[in-house]
Design a protein around this motif. Structure first.
Motif, PDB file in Angstrom:
ATOM      1  N   GLY A  25       0.895  -1.246   0.697  1.00 45.04           N
ATOM      2  CA  GLY A  25       0.448  -0.125   0.264  1.00 45.04           C
ATOM      3  C   GLY A  25       0.607   1.654   0.007  1.00 45.04           C
ATOM      4  N   LEU A  26       1.583   1.019  -0.198  1.00 46.75           N
ATOM      5  CA  LEU A  26       2.850   2.141   0.108  1.00 46.75           C
ATOM      6  C   LEU A  26       3.159   3.033  -1.571  1.00 46.75           C
ATOM      7  CD1 LEU A  26       5.215   3.386   2.290  1.00 46.75           C
ATOM      8  CD2 LEU A  26       7.057   2.372   1.046  1.00 46.75           C
ATOM      9  N   ASN A  27       3.040   4.361  -1.600  1.00 45.74           N
ATOM     10  CA  ASN A  27       3.331   5.307  -2.495  1.00 45.74           C
ATOM     11  C   ASN A  27       4.910   5.471  -2.674  1.00 45.74           C
ATOM     12  OD1 ASN A  27       3.748   7.730  -4.277  1.00 45.74           O
ATOM     13  ND2 ASN A  27       1.930   8.072  -4.151  1.00 45.74           N
ATOM     14  N   LEU A  28       4.961   4.611  -3.863  1.00 49.34           N
ATOM     15  CA  LEU A  28       6.609   4.572  -3.988  1.00 49.34           C
ATOM     16  C   LEU A  28       7.342   5.888  -4.305  1.00 49.34           C
ATOM     17  CD1 LEU A  28       7.319   1.510  -5.194  1.00 49.34           C
ATOM     18  CD2 LEU A  28       7.242   1.957  -2.886  1.00 49.34           C
ATOM     19  N   LYS A  29       6.426   6.519  -4.754  1.00 44.63           N
ATOM     20  CA  LYS A  29       6.605   7.560  -5.666  1.00 44.63           C
ATOM     21  C   LYS A  29       7.334   8.882  -4.063  1.00 44.63           C
ATOM     22  CE  LYS A  29       5.881  12.222  -7.984  1.00 44.63           C
ATOM     23  NZ  LYS A  29       7.312  11.612  -8.665  1.00 44.63           N
ATOM     24  N   ILE A  30       7.016   8.626  -3.296  1.00 47.94           N
ATOM     25  CA  ILE A  30       7.611   9.111  -2.086  1.00 47.94           C
ATOM     26  C   ILE A  30       7.848   8.957  -1.387  1.00 47.94           C
ATOM     27  CG2 ILE A  30       5.943  10.672   0.223  1.00 47.94           C
ATOM     28  CD1 ILE A  30       3.221  10.308  -1.436  1.00 47.94           C
ATOM     29  N   TYR A  31       7.623   8.398  -1.319  1.00 52.04           N
ATOM     30  CA  TYR A  31       9.051   7.627   0.351  1.00 52.04           C
ATOM     31  C   TYR A  31      10.365   7.295  -0.849  1.00 52.04           C
ATOM     32  CZ  TYR A  31      12.463   3.577   0.738  1.00 52.04           C
ATOM     33  OH  TYR A  31      13.011   3.195   1.152  1.00 52.04           O
ATOM     34  N   GLU A  32      10.750   7.717  -2.260  1.00 56.95           N
ATOM     35  CA  GLU A  32      11.802   7.602  -3.118  1.00 56.95           C
ATOM     36  C   GLU A  32      12.204   9.160  -2.262  1.00 56.95           C
ATOM     37  OE1 GLU A  32      14.124   5.921  -4.686  1.00 56.95           O
ATOM     38  OE2 GLU A  32      12.994   4.530  -4.089  1.00 56.95           O
ATOM     39  N   GLU A  33      11.555  10.488  -2.018  1.00 55.62           N
ATOM     40  CA  GLU A  33      11.975  11.245  -1.640  1.00 55.62           C
ATOM     41  C   GLU A  33      11.744  11.671  -0.462  1.00 55.62           C
ATOM     42  OE1 GLU A  33       8.738  14.722  -3.366  1.00 55.62           O
ATOM     43  OE2 GLU A  33       7.864  13.592  -4.801  1.00 55.62           O
TER      44      GLU A  33
END
Length: 454
Positions: A79-87
């Motif tokens: 369920g993680l948003n990977l784009k936000i996580y990468e930031e």
């Protein structure tokens, strides 16, 4: 990843990331019981120092329970948003704490960033916060949800009307229900913990709740807190059900001890949307509580705060209307005294809201704990200041069926008046229509349940 530090002229070495997490946790009797707690205050401070410098990516790469072994981990990670996580993955836990607490950070920014946070990250930052930090941080976060009415929002304190009865007698339940309504309680949900977890008994209580709700046109939700499979069968037989309830855990093994799985909760969620009587879209109700995984030997050697955070990561997939931690219910084996209960209540509320959940707290204690009514009231004040969505409303604050102490009908109104918060809007209008509440206060007609019997 640095797992050691020198503090107070002494070297501290930690075995792993989750050894740091356990020893950085504020003192909990459950962590001592599990054999993972810090042995001294100095060791706890050293663990917090190490934790503050660990990067968020370490938690993504090292979940508390391996992805391949645990359904809850998979639900959280998938369920993680990977784009936000990468930031944000290069942020340290300390930097996340500073960002959350600084004045410039507002709710809309927190709503964005939480989609890139795993439950372990949220647990980690919680361990670095003081009680006041937890109050301030949670206050910033506004979470709303809608079933028949809308819970949450600034300046709203709702309450679950909990008319439990020792034999599930419909008339006895009804009297407690009417008394609660007469004190302005019941806007979050009218919800009963049943003694008899059978389909017929659940249907009988739900039908009585629905009859009362319709007769008096009460803008609220109804629920019987039986096992989810019992409720599902009742719905299939035509029982009116606005919310579907289930207790949940932070590991697959813990959920199996409750007799549930993610697939089962998904099925219940879809059934609630298609055959429930709640308007939705939020039709689920979950309860949690620190220590439940340890009590079923399902904690995987992980501290109870982190396992509690994972409950919220599991819950958010199913878009619940309400979630609450029953913070002092399990007993002193897990939260020993009022200090530990207070800390756990503030932690759980903050973590739930940071996950994006409409979070409430059952501010409670059992009679064999080192806590009393004053402790309960103090925590309720702190949580109201933190923007807690709802509390329990129990006759006289004494649940005669579950045998524990919680917030009573009078407590809810006292908190509303003292801290200038209100019931859910539609429910407040209903109270004013029935002359129970006026200008933010109860009227002389409040507290008289006979008005509903005439």
């Amino acid at each position: 990843m640095r797992l050691s530090t020198r503090l107070f002229g002494q070297e501290y070495h930690f075995k792993s990331l989750y050894d740091v997490m356990a020893k950085a946790n504020e003192e909990k009797s459950g962590d001592h019981l599990a054999g993972i707690a810090a042995t001294t205050t100095k060791e706890r401070i050293a663990a917090k120092e190490v934790l503050s410098n660990i990067k968020l990516k370490e938690f993504y790469e090292n979940p508390a329970v391996p992805y391949d072994e645990d359904e809850v981990t998979r639900i959280i990670m998938d369920g993680l948003n990977l784009k936000i996580y990468e930031e944000i993955k290069e942020w340290t836990v300390g930097e996340l704490r500073e960002w959350l607490l600084k004045t410039e950070t507002q709710d809309r920014e927190i709503q964005w960033i939480r989609r890139g946070l795993t439950s372990e990250m949220i647990s980690a930052v919680t361990k670095l916060m003081s009680n006041l930090d937890l109050i301030h941080g949670a206050k910033k976060i506004i979470v709303k949800a809608h079933c028949n009415t809308t819970i949450g929002g600034t300046g709203v304190l709702a309450a679950r009307l909990q008319p439990n009865h020792t034999t599930d007698d419909p008339d006895g339940i009804m009297i407690s229900l009417f008394e609660g309504l007469s004190y302005g309680v019941g806007d979050a949900v009218i919800g009963l913990n049943p003694v008899d977890d059978t389909v017929d008994s659940v249907i009988r209580v739900l039908n009585r709740f629905d009859e009362i709700k319709r007769k008096f046109e009460i803008p609220t939700q109804i629920c019987v807190l039986a096992h989810v499979t019992t409720q599902m069968e009742a719905i299939k037989k035509g029982a009116p059900t606005d919310l579907i309830f289930q207790s949940i855990a932070g590991s697959q093994k813990g959920n199996e001890a409750f007799g549930i799985s993610g697939e089962m909760i998904q099925e219940a969620y879809e059934l609630g949307l298609t055959h429930g009587t709640g308007a939705g879209p939020n039709v689920m109700y979950f309860e949690t509580g620190q220590g439940s995984e340890l009590s079923s030997d399902a904690h995987h050697g992980i501290d109870q705060l982190t396992m509690e955070a994972r409950c919220y990561g599991f819950a958010k997939k199913y878009c619940p209307f309400i979630v609450n931690t029953v913070v002092g219910f399990i007993g002193p084996e897990y939260l020993y005294d009022s200090k530990q209960v207070t800390r756990a209540g503030l932690e759980d509320h903050f973590m739930g809201k940071l996950h994006g959940l409409p979070m409430g707290v059952d501010v409670c204690y059992t009679n064999h704990m080192k806590a009393d009514q004053n402790d309960l009231e103090s925590l309720a004040v702190q949580l109201t200041a933190a923007g807690c969505n709802y509390f329990m409303g129990v006759p006289a604050g004494d649940d005669i069926m579950l045998n524990y102490q919680s917030t009573g009908y009078h407590d809810i109104q006292t908190l509303r008046e003292t801290l200038n918060v209100k019931p859910i809007k539609e429910f407040e209008e209903w109270l004013e229509k029935h002359e129970i509440r006026k200008n933010g206060k109860l009227t002389e007609k409040a507290g008289d349940p006979s008005r509903f019997l005439k």
